[in-house]
Enzyme design. Structure first.
Site, PDB file in Angstrom:
ATOM      1  N   GLU A   6     -31.288   0.787  -9.769  1.00 16.55           N
ATOM      2  CA  GLU A   6     -31.549  -0.240 -10.782  1.00 16.55           C
ATOM      3  C   GLU A   6     -32.121  -1.498 -10.130  1.00 16.55           C
ATOM      4  OE1 GLU A   6     -28.004  -2.087 -12.411  1.00 16.55           O
ATOM      5  OE2 GLU A   6     -28.870  -2.143 -14.423  1.00 16.55           O
ATOM      6  N   HIS A  22     -32.585  -5.148  -9.067  1.00 13.13           N
ATOM      7  CA  HIS A  22     -31.607  -6.224  -8.882  1.00 13.13           C
ATOM      8  C   HIS A  22     -32.304  -7.522  -8.494  1.00 13.13           C
ATOM      9  CE1 HIS A  22     -28.421  -3.269  -9.227  1.00 13.13           C
ATOM     10  NE2 HIS A  22     -27.532  -4.230  -9.175  1.00 13.13           N
ATOM     11  N   ASP A  72     -25.652  -1.062  -6.305  1.00  7.24           N
ATOM     12  CA  ASP A  72     -24.584  -0.430  -7.091  1.00  7.24           C
ATOM     13  C   ASP A  72     -24.058   0.840  -6.427  1.00  7.24           C
ATOM     14  OD1 ASP A  72     -25.211  -2.480  -8.772  1.00  7.24           O
ATOM     15  OD2 ASP A  72     -25.782  -1.239 -10.480  1.00  7.24           O
ATOM     16  N   HIS A 108     -21.491   0.145 -11.174  1.00  3.28           N
ATOM     17  CA  HIS A 108     -22.540  -0.123 -12.182  1.00  3.28           C
ATOM     18  C   HIS A 108     -21.855  -0.188 -13.543  1.00  3.28           C
ATOM     19  CE1 HIS A 108     -26.454   0.222 -14.170  1.00  3.28           C
ATOM     20  NE2 HIS A 108     -26.084   1.337 -14.769  1.00  3.28           N
ATOM     21  N   GLU A 143     -22.587  -0.212 -16.636  1.00  2.00           N
ATOM     22  CA  GLU A 143     -22.935   0.673 -17.758  1.00  2.00           C
ATOM     23  C   GLU A 143     -22.344   2.073 -17.620  1.00  2.00           C
ATOM     24  OE1 GLU A 143     -24.804  -1.534 -16.305  1.00  2.00           O
ATOM     25  OE2 GLU A 143     -26.298  -2.394 -17.644  1.00  2.00           O
ATOM     26  N   HIS A 187     -25.398  -9.742 -12.847  1.00  2.00           N
ATOM     27  CA  HIS A 187     -26.368  -8.756 -12.367  1.00  2.00           C
ATOM     28  C   HIS A 187     -27.410  -9.420 -11.455  1.00  2.00           C
ATOM     29  CE1 HIS A 187     -28.835  -5.209 -12.268  1.00  2.00           C
ATOM     30  NE2 HIS A 187     -29.874  -5.967 -12.530  1.00  2.00           N
ATOM     31  N   GLU A 232     -23.077  -9.689  -6.190  1.00  2.00           N
ATOM     32  CA  GLU A 232     -23.763  -8.574  -5.526  1.00  2.00           C
ATOM     33  C   GLU A 232     -24.590  -9.062  -4.337  1.00  2.00           C
ATOM     34  OE1 GLU A 232     -24.518  -5.239  -8.896  1.00  2.00           O
ATOM     35  OE2 GLU A 232     -25.692  -7.060  -9.138  1.00  2.00           O
TER      36      GLU A 232
HETATM   37 ZN    ZN Z   1     -25.623  -4.112  -9.744  1.00  2.00          ZN
END
Ligand code: ZN
Length: 256
Positions: free
Chosen positions: A33, A35, A44, A119, A121, A176, A181
Site C-alpha cells: 500500500e 505510504h 504494513d 494494516h 483494513e 496512515h 509508521e
Molecule cells: Zn500502513
C-alpha cells in the site's frame, strides 16, 4: 539453523518444534500500500514482522512468513484503493488465504497462533478467516486450536502517545503514512525512508460517512493522512519497545 523464522528452518527442525502443539506461531499480516512519497510501500508488512521477531524471542515462539497483501485500502484510513501502487485482495481471497494457512499450521500440530496485524483494513477479514478455520477444524475433530488476533498500534500506551504527540494525537485512523509508521520505519529500516520528501500537512478531515465510488479529491495528494514531519528514529525506538513489551506480556497470559 536456529531461527525464530519458520521459513528459515528445515522441515525436521520445524516439525520438532511444533508437532506437540505447545509452540506459539506468530503470523504477521500486512498490505502492499502506498505510504506517501517519503516511504516504501511495505511498512504494513515490515513493522509487524519486526515486532513478531522480537516477541518470538521473548516468549519462545516462531514467526511465519507474513501475508504480504491485504484488504482494499479505505480512503479514511489508508488513502483509498484508487492510489497507484496500492495492491489489494478481495475480502473473500484474504479470508480464504488466512483460513488455508491456519489449517495448514493445524495439520503440522500447531495449536496456538497469534495474528499480528499491520494494516487496519484487514481487521474483520482476519476475524472471518479465523472463524472459518476454527469451524472447519471442529468438523475435523480439532477443538483445541486457539488464535489471538491483534493489531500492533493497540499496544501503544497512553504515556507513549503523550510522549510521541506532545502537540496532540490526531487518532490512529489518520496515522496512515504519519508519525507512527514513519518513526518505526526510521528506526528499523531507515534506508526505506526519505524524510526530504515528507509532506507537511494538517491531518486529513472527512465527512462522517464513506462513499463509493470514492472521491479521489478527498485524499490528500501525498497519500498521507497526516504529517510525517515530526517522525524520528528515537520515537520509533520507543514505539517498538512499548509494542514488543505489551504484545509479549499479553501473549504470555493469553496462551498461558
Ligand atoms: Zn500502513
Amino acid at each position: 539453523m536456529d531461527s525464530v523464522h519458520i521459513a528459515e528452518l528445515s522441515w525436521p527442525v520445524y516439525d520438532e518444534k511444533v508437532k506437540h502443539g505447545r509452540t506459539v506461531v506468530l503470523l504477521p499480516i500486512g498490505a502492499l500500500e502506498q505510504h506517501g512519497p517519503h516511504m516504501s510501500m511495505n511498512p504494513d508488512v515490515l513493522l509487524p514482522t519486526a515486532m513478531a521477531g522480537r516477541v518470538a524471542r521473548n516468549i519462545g515462539a516462531l514467526v511465519a512468513p507474513a501475508i504480504a497483501y491485504g484488504y482494499k485500502s479505505q480512503q479514511k484510513s489508508g488513502g483509498g484503493n484508487h492510489m497507484p501502487g496500492t495492491t489489494s485482495l478481495d475480502g473473500l481471497t484474504l479470508t480464504s488465504t488466512i483460513k488455508d494457512v491456519l489449517k495448514e499450521f493445524a495439520r503440522h500440530g500447531v495449536r496456538q497462533v497469534a495474528m499480528v496485524n499491520g494494516h487496519f483494513e484487514n481487521s474483520m477479514f482476519i476475524v472471518e478467516g479465523v472463524d472459518l478455520a476454527l469451524r472447519e477444524l471442529r468438523w475435523e475433530g480439532i477443538h483445541d486450536f486457539k488464535v489471538v488476533v491483534l493489531s500492533y498500534w493497540d499496544f501503544v500506551t497512553e504515556d507513549t502517545i503523550r510522549a510521541i504527540y506532545p502537540y496532540g494525537f490526531p487518532g490512529w485512523a489518520v496515522e496512515h503514512g504519519g508519525v507512527l509508521e514513519t518513526s518505526l520505519m526510521l528506526h528499523l529500516h531507515p534506508q526505506l525512508v526519505d524524510m526530504s520528501k515528507a509532506v507537511d500537512q494538517e491531518p486529513a478531515t472527512f465527512p462522517p460517512y464513506d462513499v463509493f465510488p470514492t472521491k479521489p479529491q478527498w485524499t490528500p495528494c501525498s497519500g498521507c493522512l497526516s504529517s510525517a514531519k515530526p517522525a524520528s528514529a528515537a520515537k520509533g525506538k520507543l514505539l517498538l519497545e512499548v509494542c514488543v513489551e505489551g504484545i509479549s506480556q499479553q501473549l504470555r497470559t493469553a496462551f498461558d
